[in-house]
Write a protein that holds these residues in place. Sequence first.
Motif, short mmCIF file in Angstrom:
data_model
loop_
_atom_site.label_atom_id
_atom_site.label_comp_id
_atom_site.label_asym_id
_atom_site.label_seq_id
_atom_site.Cartn_x
_atom_site.Cartn_y
_atom_site.Cartn_z
N LEU A 8 11.04 -27.26 -11.50
CA LEU A 8 11.22 -27.47 -10.06
C LEU A 8 9.87 -27.76 -9.39
O LEU A 8 9.72 -28.73 -8.65
N PHE A 9 8.87 -26.94 -9.69
CA PHE A 9 7.57 -27.11 -9.02
C PHE A 9 6.86 -28.37 -9.48
O PHE A 9 6.14 -28.99 -8.70
N SER A 10 7.06 -28.79 -10.72
CA SER A 10 6.40 -30.03 -11.14
C SER A 10 7.04 -31.23 -10.44
O SER A 10 6.35 -32.21 -10.14
N GLN A 11 8.33 -31.14 -10.11
CA GLN A 11 8.95 -32.20 -9.29
C GLN A 11 8.33 -32.24 -7.88
O GLN A 11 8.04 -33.30 -7.35
N TRP A 12 8.10 -31.05 -7.33
CA TRP A 12 7.47 -30.99 -5.99
C TRP A 12 6.04 -31.50 -6.05
O TRP A 12 5.54 -32.08 -5.09
N GLU A 13 5.36 -31.28 -7.17
CA GLU A 13 3.97 -31.76 -7.30
C GLU A 13 3.94 -33.28 -7.41
O GLU A 13 2.98 -33.92 -6.97
N THR A 14 4.97 -33.86 -7.97
CA THR A 14 5.11 -35.32 -8.02
C THR A 14 5.42 -35.86 -6.62
O THR A 14 4.97 -36.95 -6.25
N GLY A 15 6.19 -35.07 -5.85
CA GLY A 15 6.58 -35.47 -4.50
C GLY A 15 8.09 -35.60 -4.39
O GLY A 15 8.71 -36.30 -5.18
N ILE A 16 8.65 -34.89 -3.41
CA ILE A 16 10.09 -34.95 -3.15
C ILE A 16 10.29 -35.79 -1.90
O ILE A 16 9.66 -35.53 -0.87
N GLU A 25 15.93 -29.69 4.85
CA GLU A 25 16.30 -28.27 4.93
C GLU A 25 16.93 -27.80 3.62
O GLU A 25 16.63 -26.71 3.13
N ALA A 26 17.77 -28.65 3.05
CA ALA A 26 18.46 -28.25 1.81
C ALA A 26 17.48 -28.10 0.64
O ALA A 26 17.53 -27.10 -0.09
N TRP A 131 -0.73 -21.88 -1.81
CA TRP A 131 -0.13 -23.16 -2.19
C TRP A 131 -0.16 -24.09 -0.99
O TRP A 131 -0.10 -23.64 0.16
N LYS A 132 -0.21 -25.39 -1.29
CA LYS A 132 -0.30 -26.38 -0.22
C LYS A 132 0.85 -27.39 -0.31
O LYS A 132 1.10 -27.94 -1.38
N MET A 133 1.49 -27.65 0.83
CA MET A 133 2.48 -28.71 0.90
C MET A 133 1.94 -29.74 1.89
O MET A 133 1.46 -29.38 2.97
N LYS A 134 2.00 -31.01 1.49
CA LYS A 134 1.53 -32.09 2.36
C LYS A 134 2.72 -33.00 2.66
O LYS A 134 3.39 -33.45 1.73
N ALA A 135 2.97 -33.26 3.92
CA ALA A 135 4.10 -34.11 4.29
C ALA A 135 3.60 -35.42 4.89
O ALA A 135 2.62 -35.44 5.63
N THR A 136 4.30 -36.49 4.55
CA THR A 136 3.99 -37.81 5.11
C THR A 136 5.30 -38.56 5.35
O THR A 136 6.33 -38.26 4.73
N ILE A 137 5.24 -39.54 6.24
CA ILE A 137 6.39 -40.43 6.45
C ILE A 137 6.07 -41.75 5.76
O ILE A 137 4.99 -42.33 5.93
N HIS A 143 10.78 -39.20 4.31
CA HIS A 143 9.71 -38.20 4.40
C HIS A 143 9.39 -37.68 3.00
O HIS A 143 10.29 -37.36 2.24
N ARG A 144 8.10 -37.61 2.68
CA ARG A 144 7.71 -37.13 1.35
C ARG A 144 6.92 -35.83 1.46
O ARG A 144 6.01 -35.71 2.28
N PHE A 145 7.28 -34.89 0.62
CA PHE A 145 6.64 -33.58 0.57
C PHE A 145 6.03 -33.40 -0.81
O PHE A 145 6.71 -33.51 -1.83
#
Length: 150
Positions: A8-16, A25-26, A131-137, A143-145
Motif C-alpha cells: 500500500l505505501f509503495s503505491q502511495w510513494e509512486t503517487g495515487i 476521501e475514500a 511522513w510527508k504527503m505532497k499534493a498537486t493538481i 489530483h495526485r498525492f
Amino acid sequence: MGMKEDRLFSQWETGIVTHSAKETEAVAATFAQSLPPDLILTLAGDLGVGKTTFVRGLARGLGIEEDITSPSFALLHVYQGKRQLLHIDAYRLKQSSSFDDLMVWDIAQSPWNMVIEWPERVADRLPADHWKMKATILADGSHRFTLTRP
Ligand SMILES: Nc1ncnc2c1ncn2[C@@H]1O[C@H](COP(=O)(O)OP(=O)(O)O)[C@@H](O)[C@H]1O
Ligand SMILES: [Mg+2]
C-alpha cells in the motif's frame, strides 16, 4: 510493518491519482487504517490541492464522525476516534516558534496521529521521523498525492 502495508505505501510513494473529492476521501480512509500510530503526516501543496479533503478521509478511516473543517483560524483541531487526530493548518503562523504555543505535545494522547497543512511554516519544529504527503493538481484536473517516508 506487514506486506500488505508495504505494498500500500509503495503505491502511495509512486503517487495515487484521484478524480474527485469523494475518491480522495475514500483512498485516504484506507490509508489511515495502515498508518502507524504516534506519527506526524505533513500535507504539502498549494491552496485547493485537496489537503483538507485528504484529512477528511483520514479522519473517517480513524473512526471519527465529526465534520472536518479547515483549522485555518483555530490553527488546531483535535478529534477523537479509534485514535486521537490533531489537525493543524500552519498557514497563518507568523513564525515557527508559534507552533510551540499550540502545546500539541501536551495535548497528544497515544495512540495519536498529527496532520499538518503548510508544514513549510513549522519545518524546524518537526521531528525527523515524520511522513510527508505532497499534493498537486495535474493538467487533466486530477489530483495526485505522493508519499515520502524517512
Ligand atoms: N480529486 C480531488 N481530490 C481532492 N479534492 C478535489 C478533487 N477534485 C476536486 N476537488 C475539490 O478541490 C477542493 C480542495 O479543497 P481543500 O481540500 O480544502 O484543499 P486544501 O486544503 O489543499 O486547500 C475541494 O473543493 C474539493 O471538492
Ligand atoms: Mg486546507
